[in-house]
Design a protein around this motif. Structure first.
Motif, PDB file in Angstrom:
ATOM      1  N   ALA A 188       4.169 -33.209   9.772  1.00  0.00           N
ATOM      2  CA  ALA A 188       5.633 -33.173   9.708  1.00  0.00           C
ATOM      3  C   ALA A 188       6.226 -33.154  11.113  1.00  0.00           C
ATOM      4  N   LYS A 189       7.315 -33.898  11.267  1.00  0.00           N
ATOM      5  CA  LYS A 189       7.977 -34.008  12.569  1.00  0.00           C
ATOM      6  C   LYS A 189       9.399 -33.452  12.547  1.00  0.00           C
ATOM      7  N   VAL A 190       9.752 -32.729  11.502  1.00  0.00           N
ATOM      8  CA  VAL A 190      11.100 -32.195  11.361  1.00  0.00           C
ATOM      9  C   VAL A 190      11.244 -30.935  12.221  1.00  0.00           C
ATOM     10  N   ASP A 191      12.285 -30.935  13.034  1.00  0.00           N
ATOM     11  CA  ASP A 191      12.603 -29.785  13.875  1.00  0.00           C
ATOM     12  C   ASP A 191      13.143 -28.676  12.981  1.00  0.00           C
ATOM     13  N   PRO A 192      12.550 -27.476  13.043  1.00  0.00           N
ATOM     14  CA  PRO A 192      13.042 -26.374  12.207  1.00  0.00           C
ATOM     15  C   PRO A 192      14.540 -26.101  12.385  1.00  0.00           C
ATOM     16  N   ALA A 193      15.083 -26.421  13.551  1.00  0.00           N
ATOM     17  CA  ALA A 193      16.515 -26.218  13.795  1.00  0.00           C
ATOM     18  C   ALA A 193      17.367 -27.156  12.937  1.00  0.00           C
ATOM     19  N   ASP A 194      16.782 -28.264  12.466  1.00  0.00           N
ATOM     20  CA  ASP A 194      17.520 -29.219  11.640  1.00  0.00           C
ATOM     21  C   ASP A 194      17.483 -28.869  10.153  1.00  0.00           C
ATOM     22  N   VAL A 195      16.581 -27.994   9.760  1.00  0.00           N
ATOM     23  CA  VAL A 195      16.397 -27.692   8.337  1.00  0.00           C
ATOM     24  C   VAL A 195      17.667 -27.147   7.679  1.00  0.00           C
ATOM     25  N   PRO A 196      18.392 -26.201   8.287  1.00  0.00           N
ATOM     26  CA  PRO A 196      19.617 -25.727   7.627  1.00  0.00           C
ATOM     27  C   PRO A 196      20.628 -26.851   7.361  1.00  0.00           C
ATOM     28  N   LEU A 197      20.803 -27.762   8.311  1.00  0.00           N
ATOM     29  CA  LEU A 197      21.713 -28.898   8.112  1.00  0.00           C
ATOM     30  C   LEU A 197      21.211 -29.807   6.998  1.00  0.00           C
ATOM     31  N   MET A 198      19.904 -30.023   6.962  1.00  0.00           N
ATOM     32  CA  MET A 198      19.324 -30.901   5.950  1.00  0.00           C
ATOM     33  C   MET A 198      19.473 -30.305   4.550  1.00  0.00           C
ATOM     34  N   VAL A 199      19.245 -28.998   4.433  1.00  0.00           N
ATOM     35  CA  VAL A 199      19.384 -28.320   3.137  1.00  0.00           C
ATOM     36  C   VAL A 199      20.825 -28.393   2.666  1.00  0.00           C
ATOM     37  N   LYS A 200      21.765 -28.071   3.549  1.00  0.00           N
ATOM     38  CA  LYS A 200      23.185 -28.106   3.187  1.00  0.00           C
ATOM     39  C   LYS A 200      23.594 -29.525   2.794  1.00  0.00           C
ATOM     40  N   ALA A 201      23.122 -30.513   3.539  1.00  0.00           N
ATOM     41  CA  ALA A 201      23.465 -31.905   3.241  1.00  0.00           C
ATOM     42  C   ALA A 201      22.895 -32.332   1.893  1.00  0.00           C
ATOM     43  N   GLU A 202      21.676 -31.925   1.586  1.00  0.00           N
ATOM     44  CA  GLU A 202      21.077 -32.301   0.315  1.00  0.00           C
ATOM     45  C   GLU A 202      21.841 -31.678  -0.843  1.00  0.00           C
ATOM     46  N   ILE A 203      22.221 -30.428  -0.704  1.00  0.00           N
ATOM     47  CA  ILE A 203      23.011 -29.754  -1.749  1.00  0.00           C
ATOM     48  C   ILE A 203      24.382 -30.435  -1.877  1.00  0.00           C
ATOM     49  N   ASP A 204      24.984 -30.790  -0.760  1.00  0.00           N
ATOM     50  CA  ASP A 204      26.272 -31.499  -0.798  1.00  0.00           C
ATOM     51  C   ASP A 204      26.116 -32.854  -1.493  1.00  0.00           C
ATOM     52  N   TYR A 205      24.992 -33.526  -1.248  1.00  0.00           N
ATOM     53  CA  TYR A 205      24.756 -34.798  -1.930  1.00  0.00           C
ATOM     54  C   TYR A 205      24.643 -34.565  -3.445  1.00  0.00           C
TER      55      TYR A 205
END
Length: 99
Positions: A77-94
């Protein structure tokens, strides 16, 4: 509307870019989406009778913790842990945008 993984990836990457973060390739974002849905399944959140919009904020922190734990186990995995909160929020928003 139906959940579309490709549109979810595009949505998540757009949110990352809007927040001055780098977009990820499709496979990396799909991996995070899969982790989110695994969390839902493991915690009984896929039952439509239990679905409640008020729970979104309550589970975001748990989702972020869960995904960061799973990413640590995934050596590729190459995902920066700092990006995970934004990704989770974006997925829920989607998800909320297609209801």
């Amino acid at each position: 509307m139906e959940y579309d993984e490709i549109k979810a990836v595009e949505f998540i990457n757009a949110v990352l870019v809007e927040n001055n973060r780098s977009a990820y390739d499709e496979d990396e974002v799909l991996n995070v989406i899969d982790m989110i849905w695994d969390y839902y399944e493991e915690n009984g959140l896929l039952d439509l009778d239990l679905a409640d919009d008020d729970e979104d904020e309550d589970i975001e922190a748990d989702l972020v913790d869960y995904i960061n734990r799973m990413l640590k186990k995934d050596k590729d995995a190459k995902v920066d842990p700092a990006d995970v909160p934004l990704m989770v929020k974006a997925e829920i928003d989607y998800e909320d945008s297609i209801i």
